[in-house]
Design a protein around this motif. Structure first.
Motif, mmCIF file in Angstrom:
data_model
loop_
_atom_site.group_PDB
_atom_site.id
_atom_site.type_symbol
_atom_site.label_atom_id
_atom_site.label_comp_id
_atom_site.label_asym_id
_atom_site.label_seq_id
_atom_site.Cartn_x
_atom_site.Cartn_y
_atom_site.Cartn_z
ATOM 1 N N GLY A 181 21.941 19.941 -33.167
ATOM 2 C CA GLY A 181 22.256 19.892 -31.744
ATOM 3 C C GLY A 181 21.212 20.563 -30.869
ATOM 4 O O GLY A 181 20.382 21.344 -31.328
ATOM 5 N N LYS A 182 21.269 20.244 -29.574
ATOM 6 C CA LYS A 182 20.372 20.813 -28.578
ATOM 7 C C LYS A 182 21.181 21.465 -27.467
ATOM 8 O O LYS A 182 22.241 20.972 -27.070
ATOM 9 C CB LYS A 182 19.484 19.726 -27.963
ATOM 10 C CG LYS A 182 18.542 19.048 -28.949
ATOM 11 C CD LYS A 182 17.427 19.980 -29.396
ATOM 12 C CE LYS A 182 16.426 19.257 -30.285
ATOM 13 N NZ LYS A 182 15.334 20.154 -30.737
ATOM 14 N N VAL A 183 20.658 22.569 -26.950
ATOM 15 C CA VAL A 183 21.282 23.286 -25.842
ATOM 16 C C VAL A 183 20.611 22.873 -24.540
ATOM 17 O O VAL A 183 19.384 22.765 -24.470
ATOM 18 C CB VAL A 183 21.161 24.809 -26.036
ATOM 19 C CG1 VAL A 183 21.701 25.553 -24.813
ATOM 20 C CG2 VAL A 183 21.899 25.253 -27.286
ATOM 21 N N ASP A 184 21.411 22.639 -23.512
ATOM 22 C CA ASP A 184 20.865 22.388 -22.181
ATOM 23 C C ASP A 184 20.608 23.740 -21.519
ATOM 24 O O ASP A 184 21.464 24.283 -20.818
ATOM 25 C CB ASP A 184 21.843 21.552 -21.353
ATOM 26 C CG ASP A 184 21.261 21.151 -20.006
ATOM 27 O OD1 ASP A 184 20.198 21.675 -19.629
ATOM 28 O OD2 ASP A 184 21.871 20.305 -19.326
ATOM 29 N N TYR A 185 19.418 24.293 -21.757
ATOM 30 C CA TYR A 185 19.085 25.607 -21.211
ATOM 31 C C TYR A 185 18.979 25.586 -19.691
ATOM 32 O O TYR A 185 19.098 26.620 -19.043
ATOM 33 C CB TYR A 185 17.749 26.088 -21.786
ATOM 34 C CG TYR A 185 17.745 26.324 -23.273
ATOM 35 C CD1 TYR A 185 18.601 27.250 -23.862
ATOM 36 C CD2 TYR A 185 16.860 25.633 -24.102
ATOM 37 C CE1 TYR A 185 18.590 27.479 -25.224
ATOM 38 C CE2 TYR A 185 16.829 25.852 -25.466
ATOM 39 C CZ TYR A 185 17.691 26.769 -26.022
ATOM 40 O OH TYR A 185 17.681 26.991 -27.370
ATOM 41 N N TRP A 186 18.715 24.435 -19.126
ATOM 42 C CA TRP A 186 18.446 24.315 -17.705
ATOM 43 C C TRP A 186 19.736 24.301 -16.897
ATOM 44 O O TRP A 186 19.941 25.151 -16.032
ATOM 45 C CB TRP A 186 17.609 23.050 -17.456
ATOM 46 C CG TRP A 186 16.320 23.085 -18.211
ATOM 47 C CD1 TRP A 186 15.100 23.513 -17.762
ATOM 48 C CD2 TRP A 186 16.119 22.712 -19.584
ATOM 49 N NE1 TRP A 186 14.160 23.416 -18.762
ATOM 50 C CE2 TRP A 186 14.759 22.922 -19.891
ATOM 51 C CE3 TRP A 186 16.959 22.200 -20.577
ATOM 52 C CZ2 TRP A 186 14.220 22.649 -21.145
ATOM 53 C CZ3 TRP A 186 16.440 21.934 -21.826
ATOM 54 C CH2 TRP A 186 15.076 22.159 -22.105
ATOM 55 N N SER A 187 20.626 23.379 -17.187
ATOM 56 C CA SER A 187 21.880 23.292 -16.438
ATOM 57 C C SER A 187 22.804 24.471 -16.730
ATOM 58 O O SER A 187 23.659 24.806 -15.910
ATOM 59 C CB SER A 187 22.605 21.981 -16.768
ATOM 60 O OG SER A 187 21.803 20.871 -16.423
ATOM 61 N N SER A 188 22.653 25.089 -17.895
ATOM 62 C CA SER A 188 23.509 26.221 -18.256
ATOM 63 C C SER A 188 23.075 27.506 -17.575
ATOM 64 O O SER A 188 23.763 28.522 -17.680
ATOM 65 C CB SER A 188 23.502 26.421 -19.774
ATOM 66 O OG SER A 188 22.187 26.748 -20.221
ATOM 67 N N GLY A 189 21.921 27.478 -16.885
ATOM 68 C CA GLY A 189 21.479 28.658 -16.157
ATOM 69 C C GLY A 189 20.741 29.671 -16.999
ATOM 70 O O GLY A 189 20.432 30.765 -16.526
ATOM 71 N N VAL A 190 20.440 29.348 -18.252
ATOM 72 C CA VAL A 190 19.636 30.260 -19.069
ATOM 73 C C VAL A 190 18.218 30.326 -18.507
ATOM 74 O O VAL A 190 17.621 31.394 -18.372
ATOM 75 C CB VAL A 190 19.608 29.794 -20.543
ATOM 76 C CG1 VAL A 190 18.654 30.657 -21.357
ATOM 77 C CG2 VAL A 190 21.013 29.871 -21.135
ATOM 78 N N LEU A 191 17.676 29.153 -18.160
ATOM 79 C CA LEU A 191 16.357 29.086 -17.544
ATOM 80 C C LEU A 191 16.542 28.960 -16.030
ATOM 81 O O LEU A 191 17.224 28.048 -15.559
ATOM 82 C CB LEU A 191 15.573 27.880 -18.067
ATOM 83 C CG LEU A 191 15.353 27.828 -19.585
ATOM 84 C CD1 LEU A 191 14.554 26.597 -19.961
ATOM 85 C CD2 LEU A 191 14.656 29.088 -20.074
ATOM 86 N N VAL A 192 15.953 29.872 -15.305
ATOM 87 C CA VAL A 192 16.133 29.906 -13.857
ATOM 88 C C VAL A 192 14.789 29.727 -13.167
ATOM 89 O O VAL A 192 13.807 30.392 -13.510
ATOM 90 C CB VAL A 192 16.771 31.229 -13.405
ATOM 91 C CG1 VAL A 192 16.926 31.269 -11.895
ATOM 92 C CG2 VAL A 192 18.124 31.423 -14.077
ATOM 93 N N SER A 193 14.747 28.791 -12.226
ATOM 94 C CA SER A 193 13.572 28.584 -11.381
ATOM 95 C C SER A 193 13.995 28.779 -9.939
ATOM 96 O O SER A 193 14.870 28.070 -9.435
ATOM 97 C CB SER A 193 12.999 27.176 -11.573
ATOM 98 O OG SER A 193 12.170 26.810 -10.488
ATOM 99 N N GLU A 194 13.359 29.722 -9.271
ATOM 100 C CA GLU A 194 13.691 29.972 -7.869
ATOM 101 C C GLU A 194 13.398 28.746 -7.016
ATOM 102 O O GLU A 194 14.199 28.363 -6.157
ATOM 103 C CB GLU A 194 12.903 31.172 -7.355
ATOM 104 C CG GLU A 194 13.218 31.531 -5.916
ATOM 105 C CD GLU A 194 12.530 32.805 -5.471
ATOM 106 O OE1 GLU A 194 12.660 33.165 -4.284
ATOM 107 O OE2 GLU A 194 11.877 33.450 -6.312
ATOM 108 N N THR A 195 12.271 28.104 -7.284
ATOM 109 C CA THR A 195 11.914 26.924 -6.501
ATOM 110 C C THR A 195 12.926 25.806 -6.704
ATOM 111 O O THR A 195 13.366 25.159 -5.746
ATOM 112 C CB THR A 195 10.508 26.420 -6.895
ATOM 113 O OG1 THR A 195 9.558 27.459 -6.661
ATOM 114 C CG2 THR A 195 10.120 25.186 -6.107
#
Length: 500
Positions: A424-438
Motif C-alpha cells: 500500500g501507499k500513504v497519501d502524505y499530501w492530503s493527510s497533511g504530513v507534507l505541508v506546503s505554505e504556498t
C-alpha cells in the motif's frame, strides 16, 4: 501481663498498618494528575463521571477536565486559541496539520518533547505501541512535538460482491483491467432479475473511488526532472487514473450520478444490493453483507476487498496510522509536562486501549466466542470521542475487524489484507504530513475549477488530452510553482526522518 503486652503489640501493629494504608492512599491520591484537555467531539458530550470515564481515569491516574468542541469546528476554535495565546494544557488535534499549527510549533507554543522522550526507555508504551514511523509523521525538522493519536493504517478497501462474480463464473479480478471487465459483465447480467440493467457497477460519493488512484502511481512520490514534486492531483499517474475513470463512466460502470451522490446514499446503494463495488472501510463488510441479505431476502453475500495491480502499483491506499497528535502547551511547567508524559504513556498501554474500544467486561460488553460484544451501555458510552483524550496502542486491524462479526469472520478478513502494509501507499499530501505554505495559500483559488474539469473529463465533456493540457497550465502557473519545491523538500525531510 502477657495478655496486656500481646494486646499492646497488636494495637501497635494495627496503627502501623493503618498508617501505612493511609500513606499509600495519600501517595495514590497525590499521584493523580489533573489535566485540562482540548478535544474534538464526535458524539453527544459525555458524562465524565459515567462507568467508562471513571475507569479510564482510574487506570491512567488522572482527573481530566475536557473542553469538548464539535469536530466540524475544532480547527477553527483551535486557531483562535493559538492566536489568543490561550492554549489548554493538552490539545488533541485530529487529522491534518495546518499552517497555523506549524507556525505555532515554530514559534514555541508547544513543548519540544524530543529530548525528554529520549530513547523512550522511560516511556515504553509510547515506544512499542505506536505505528511504524508514527513520530516521523508528526515531527518538524526532525523534532518531536506531539504524541500520536493512534488509529489504523489499513482502512479502505476496494470492495466487490464476490457472490455475483461466482454467479457469472468470473474469478476475482487481480488487475484494474479485469476489475472493469468484471463489473461491466455484472451490470449487464440483470443480476437482480428485474429485467433491467439497473445495477450500478461502482458506487461513490462526489469523488473518484479511493485506492484506485494508487494503482496508477499517483501516490508514489516521484520527483520531476528538476527535483520538484507535484501533489497527487497534478501527477501523470493521476491523469492516467482520470482517463481510466472516464472509460469506466463511458462503459456504464461508474455511477452516472457520482458527483451529486451523498456519502450516506453511496453507502446505502452498496449495502442494499444496488451496486457491485464500493471503496470504503473494510470493517463495514459484515454490515454490508447483512444489509444486502435483508434487502434481497437472500443469504448474506460474501464481500471481499481486492488488491488490484495497475500501471503504477497496487490499489491499496493506507492511512498513516496517526490521526493527528497530542500537543503539550509550552506554558505548562516542566515538572507537570513530564508528569503528563507519564499519563500519555499509561494511556498508550494495551489495557487502556482495550478499555477505549470495548469498555469493562460485564458492564459494557460480554465475551461471545472469544470476541467482546458491546451491550447497550457499551454502545452508549464507547464511541469515537472515548478515544480522543490520550494516545492509544496501535490497533493494526482496528478498521478491518467488525464488532458484530465472529472471531472466525474477522480472522478471514485479516488474511484478506495480509499484504496491504507491504504494497500500500500513504497519501502524505492530503493527510497533511507534507505541508506546503504556498500550496495551502494558493490551491483554494484553483480547486473548484480543477474538480469541475476532472468531472467534465470523466463524463466525456472534456477530452483526456484537453484535461492533460489543463493540468500542465497548473504545473506552469507561477503562483503554484514554489509549492512543488516545498513539497519536494518536505518529502526529503520526511524520508530522512523515517530512514534515520
Amino acid at each position: 501481663m502477657m495478655l496486656k503486652k500481646l494486646m499492646g503489640l497488636i494495637l501497635a501493629m494495627c496503627l502501623i498498618l493503618s498508617c501505612g494504608i493511609a500513606s499509600f492512599a495519600v501517595a495514590e491520591e497525590e499521584d493523580i494528575v489533573e489535566i485540562n484537555v482540548f478535544a474534538p467531539l464526535f458524539s453527544d458530550p459525555p458524562d465524565m463521571n459515567n462507568e467508562f470515564w471513571t475507569e479510564y481515569q482510574r487506570m491512567t491516574h488522572s482527573k481530566l477536565n475536557v473542553e469538548w468542541v464539535d469536530s466540524g469546528s475544532f480547527h477553527t476554535v483551535m486557531h483562535l486559541k493559538i492566536a489568543a495565546a490561550d492554549l489548554p494544557e493538552v490539545s488533541g488535534i485530529p487529522d491534518i496539520r495546518t499552517l497555523t499549527l506549524i507556525d505555532a510549533l515554530k514559534n514555541g507554543a508547544f513543548w519540544d518533547l524530543t529530548d525528554y522522550l529520549g530513547d523512550f526507555s522511560e516511556y515504553t508504551n509510547l515506544r512499542d505501541n505506536v505505528v511504524q514511523n508514527g513520530y516521523a509523521y508528526l515531527s518538524l525538522g526532525g523534532r518531536i512535538y506531539a504524541l500520536p493519536r493512534s488509529r489504523t493504517a489499513i482502512d479502505n478497501g476496494v470492495a466487490i460482491r464476490k457472490d455475483w462474480l461466482d454467479m457469472l463464473g468470473i474469478p476475482l479480478p487481480t488487475t484494474v483491467e479485469e476489475y472493469a471487465d468484471a463489473l461491466e459483465a455484472i451490470i449487464h447480467a440483470d443480476i437482480d432479475g428485474n429485467g433491467m440493467d439497473d445495477t450500478i457497477g461502482i458506487s461513490t460519493n462526489g469523488q473518484l473511488p479511493n485506492g484506485l488512484n494508487a494503482a496508477f502511481g499517483a501516490l508514489n512520490g516521484d520527483l520531476n526532472e528538476d527535483g520538484t514534486q507535484y501533489p497527487p492531483y497534478l501527477t501523470d499517474g493521476y491523469i492516467d487514473y482520470v482517463a481510466y475513470a472516464a472509460d469506466l463512466y463511458a462503459r456504464g460502470i461508474l455511477d452516472k450520478e457520482y458527483m451529486s451522490v451523498s456519502y450516506d446514499d453511496a453507502f446505502n446503494l452498496f449495502s442494499t444490493g444496488r451496486a457491485a463495488s464500493y471503496s470504503n472501510s473494510i470493517w463495514h463488510h459484515y454490515e454490508w453483507e447483512q444489509g444486502c441479505a435483508q434487502a434481497q431476502s437472500d443469504p448474506a453475500p460474501e464481500i471481499v476487498a481486492l488488491d488490484l495491480t495497475g500501471p503504477g502499483g497496487h490499489s491499496v491506499q493506507l492511512n498513516t496510522g496517526v490521526s493527528g497528535g497530542y500537543y503539550i502547551a509550552a506554558s505548562v511547567p516542566e515538572e507537570k509536562m513530564i508528569r503528563i508524559l507519564r499519563y500519555m504513556d499509561e494511556a498508550a498501554s494495551q489495557e487502556v486501549t482495550d478499555l477505549c474500544y470495548y469498555g469493562i467486561e460485564g458492564v459494557h460488553h460480554e465475551v461471545v466466542d472469544g470476541v467482546p460484544v458491546l451491550n447497550d451501555l457499551g454502545i452508549a458510552q464507547i464511541n469515537v470521542s472515548s478515544k480522543c483524550v490520550g494516545p492509544m496502542a496501535y490497533m493494526p486491524y482496528g478498521k478491518v475487524d467488525s464488532a458484530g462479526a465472529s472471531k472466525e469472520y474477522n480472522e478471514r478478513k485479516r488474511e484478506m489484507v495480509a499484504n496491504y502494509m507491504d504494497v500500500g501507499k500513504v497519501d502524505y499530501w492530503s493527510s497533511g504530513v507534507l505541508v506546503s505554505e504556498t500550496w495551502s495559500e494558493q490551491w483554494p483559488k484553483f480547486e473548484a475549477e480543477y474538480k469541475a474539469n476532472e468531472a467534465k473529463c470523466v463524463s466525456g465533456q472534456m477530452s483526456i488530452d484537453d484535461f492533460r493540457a489543463y493540468v500542465q497550465t497548473l504545473r506552469d502557473n507561477e503562483s503554484l510553482k514554489p509549492a512543488f519545491q516545498e513539497f519536494a523538500d518536505a518529502y526529503a525531510d520526511l524520508m530522512s526522518t523515517i530512514n534515520s
